[in-house]
Enzyme design. Sequence first.
Site, mmCIF file in Angstrom:
data_model
loop_
_atom_site.group_PDB
_atom_site.id
_atom_site.type_symbol
_atom_site.label_atom_id
_atom_site.label_comp_id
_atom_site.label_asym_id
_atom_site.label_seq_id
_atom_site.Cartn_x
_atom_site.Cartn_y
_atom_site.Cartn_z
ATOM 1 N N ASP A 222 1.063 -1.090 -0.261
ATOM 2 C CA ASP A 222 -0.111 -0.167 0.586
ATOM 3 C C ASP A 222 1.278 1.577 -0.068
ATOM 4 O O ASP A 222 1.917 1.433 1.110
ATOM 5 C CB ASP A 222 -0.789 -0.148 1.302
ATOM 6 C CG ASP A 222 -2.489 0.694 1.258
ATOM 7 O OD1 ASP A 222 -2.654 1.445 0.247
ATOM 8 O OD2 ASP A 222 -1.848 2.127 2.109
ATOM 9 N N GLU A 272 14.894 -14.746 0.800
ATOM 10 C CA GLU A 272 15.350 -15.533 1.509
ATOM 11 C C GLU A 272 13.935 -17.556 1.189
ATOM 12 O O GLU A 272 14.551 -18.251 1.707
ATOM 13 C CB GLU A 272 14.798 -15.581 3.009
ATOM 14 C CG GLU A 272 15.987 -14.023 3.456
ATOM 15 C CD GLU A 272 15.044 -13.760 4.910
ATOM 16 O OE1 GLU A 272 14.982 -14.766 5.568
ATOM 17 O OE2 GLU A 272 15.896 -12.739 5.191
#
Length: 576
Positions: A222, A272
């Site tokens: 956002d 990751e």
Amino acid sequence: MTVPSPSRTKTFELSSAHDWWRQASVYQIYPRSFYDTNGDGLGDLPGITAKVPYLKNLGIDAVWLSPFYPSALADGGYDVDDYRNVDPRLGTLADFDAMTAALHDAGIKLIVDIVPNHSSDRHEWFREALASPAGSPARDRYIFRDGLGQDGNEPPSDWQSIFGGSAWERITEPDGTPGQWYLHLFAKEQPDFNWDNEEVRKDFLTTLRFWADRGVDGFRVDVAHGLTKHLPETLPPEIEMPGMASEHGQHLFWDRDEVHDIYAQWRQVFNEYDPPRMAVAEAWVHPSRRARYASSEGLGQAFNFDLLTADFNAAEFRSSITKNLAESNATGASSTWVFSNHDVVRHSTRYGLLQEPESSQIPVAETGAPMAGGARDGKAWLLAGAPEHQLDRDLGLARAKAATLLMLALPGSAYLYQGEELGLHEAAEIPDAQRQDPAFFRNPGVDIGRDGCRVPLPWNAEDSAFGFSTTDPHLPQPQWFTKVAAESQEADQQSTLNLYRKALSRRRMLQGPEELRWIEEENPQVLHFARPGGWHSITNFGDTPAPLPLGLALLSSGPLAGDGTLPPATTVWMTC
């Protein structure tokens, strides 16, 4: 700066598992208005779990879940109290895990909203800031300034918030005296974070891992262009500020170059995981600056809202599509396409207005796009309050279906908003006393607010609240929902719901390389392009039938004439 350990770090690469999002069909769920299972009038996470069969049947690839965090709902959940929890009115973390598992079992990915520009004023950090003295570490997580004028009783600048009124709010100090002012680019209940503060940066990395570890596949960011700010000691007046969509990144708080340092850290976290988590930026920026948000070193994808702000016009659509495909080809990102979301008037209503509304008083950025972060087009925004006699519902829906079928033929990812598959129009008739959007209350008589596109969905025609809830919903539903309820459309093969199901199913089968080739037509109101594999999309934007080439029609947005012509406001997919 948190650096991932080498054992967890993965290389960002484009493979079938890693780039599922490049041509995904993503369905946005506004959870409080989707489906209520506990009878309190608010949709909830168990409601989403209960409707997973519906979502699977629809044929989507992913769900984008709007904020579900604890919130006072000062801005529809985008005022977040706790970034690593679930609003108890919507469920629990266990409910979230059950929903995630059900979606994954159905082959549907999950993207969640992350709101990094501001928190709620009920967030524990902001409460700590109010209880701490000026200059304290607690206040440094936000943006506090002394006021101007005698006794500091004037705000630090004349800047206006997106929702109207001052962008500064004065606090009461712990000793009860009037105190400093804090910055809120949105509602006063949404204080802006200070992203120069290392603690803020580290905490959001923790939040990203928290949800990724729970199985979240991606994040919609956002106000992605609003995090970093450069605020000199003397703040310039608003009239001296550069345009919000500046081509040079010189605005004091929109689209600054430094924001990409943050997203480079986020990309390390995303990588990751195997596959890497994806992200898409809500960034209302100059088109020349959108690519950095969509880079593989950053978020990976960024919304383009060009079709959302375009009229139903062949030239506008072709220009937008050509420009955005060239941009994505240059950057290696995939294009994103969207017509409706929780911030704008539904496109079936936008396309059905018979006369132009009066000029809007809502500011619009230099590019013609809505104000940064607000995602509201001035012209379209007024449509929610347009009198019924100014709206041709059938024409608006026909155009919306034609535009959507065209969009689903484009290379890139398609973002859909809950209820558009039912052909919903804007729910305009909401009494003032029942409205919820802060934009409505801060701009009386100017901004009617976004509640009309957030009204709870109609699931069936007979039950109370049209099957959404067993009690009155949090926003009133119009009586015309009887004709468009999902259950009523099931058996009708010509319904909007079944058009979406057929289109999404065929889209998966027809997908290929992210390429298209324009086919020139004599009629300028007809857009015709071919995709790899020999299938074509043809749209008639005009008011009269247009000739079709010879071929087999695969799917059309409305009935075909049978005389070899394409009716107005209709798209057809063909093999030619």
